[in-house]
Scaffold this motif. Structure first.
Motif, PDB file in Angstrom:
ATOM      1  N   GLU A  21     -27.816   6.625 -15.092  1.00 26.67           N
ATOM      2  CA  GLU A  21     -28.585   7.401 -16.069  1.00 26.67           C
ATOM      3  C   GLU A  21     -28.024   8.812 -16.216  1.00 26.67           C
ATOM      4  OE1 GLU A  21     -32.661   7.138 -14.828  1.00 26.67           O
ATOM      5  OE2 GLU A  21     -32.776   5.001 -15.281  1.00 26.67           O
ATOM      6  N   GLU A  24     -24.857   8.605 -18.300  1.00 26.69           N
ATOM      7  CA  GLU A  24     -25.191   8.390 -19.706  1.00 26.69           C
ATOM      8  C   GLU A  24     -25.740   9.661 -20.346  1.00 26.69           C
ATOM      9  OE1 GLU A  24     -27.831   5.053 -19.452  1.00 26.69           O
ATOM     10  OE2 GLU A  24     -26.189   3.610 -19.290  1.00 26.69           O
ATOM     11  N   ALA A  25     -26.581  10.385 -19.623  1.00 28.17           N
ATOM     12  CA  ALA A  25     -27.129  11.639 -20.143  1.00 28.17           C
ATOM     13  C   ALA A  25     -26.018  12.662 -20.365  1.00 28.17           C
ATOM     14  CB  ALA A  25     -28.190  12.195 -19.182  1.00 28.17           C
ATOM     15  N   ARG A  28     -24.138  11.735 -23.498  1.00 23.30           N
ATOM     16  CA  ARG A  28     -24.902  12.110 -24.697  1.00 23.30           C
ATOM     17  C   ARG A  28     -24.835  13.613 -24.935  1.00 23.30           C
ATOM     18  NH1 ARG A  28     -28.492   8.436 -22.429  1.00 23.30           N
ATOM     19  NH2 ARG A  28     -29.815  10.124 -21.682  1.00 23.30           N
ATOM     20  N   LYS A  31     -21.446  14.550 -26.334  1.00 26.18           N
ATOM     21  CA  LYS A  31     -21.346  14.138 -27.736  1.00 26.18           C
ATOM     22  C   LYS A  31     -22.116  15.106 -28.632  1.00 26.18           C
ATOM     23  CE  LYS A  31     -21.980  10.194 -30.770  1.00 26.18           C
ATOM     24  NZ  LYS A  31     -22.402   8.791 -30.861  1.00 26.18           N
ATOM     25  N   ALA A  32     -23.318  15.480 -28.223  1.00 26.73           N
ATOM     26  CA  ALA A  32     -24.125  16.416 -29.010  1.00 26.73           C
ATOM     27  C   ALA A  32     -23.447  17.778 -29.091  1.00 26.73           C
ATOM     28  CB  ALA A  32     -25.521  16.558 -28.400  1.00 26.73           C
TER      29      ALA A  32
END
Length: 60
Positions: A21, A24-25, A28, A31-32
């Motif tokens: 997790e 994955e965070a 993200r 990417k942001a």
């Protein structure tokens, strides 16, 4: 002894889920951040930053 082994397995699985997790965070967030940087650069290169400042003022 079986309870101890089961508890150890559960703890290892939980730790692995937490690591997954977190990875994955982080992906993200990267990417942001990349998207935000791209949009900022696009806005600056096209002069939209000046239009926004004129329309909405600085610091808003």
């Amino acid at each position: 002894m079986d309870d101890l082994n089961e508890a150890r397995r559960d703890a290892e699985e939980s730790a692995e889920r937490a690591r997954k997790e977190a990875r994955e965070a982080l992906a993200r967030a990267r990417k942001a951040r990349s998207l935000a940087q791209w949009l900022r650069r696009l806005r600056e290169e096209n002069g939209f930053d000046r239009l926004f400042e004129e329309a909405y003022g600085r610091g808003r």
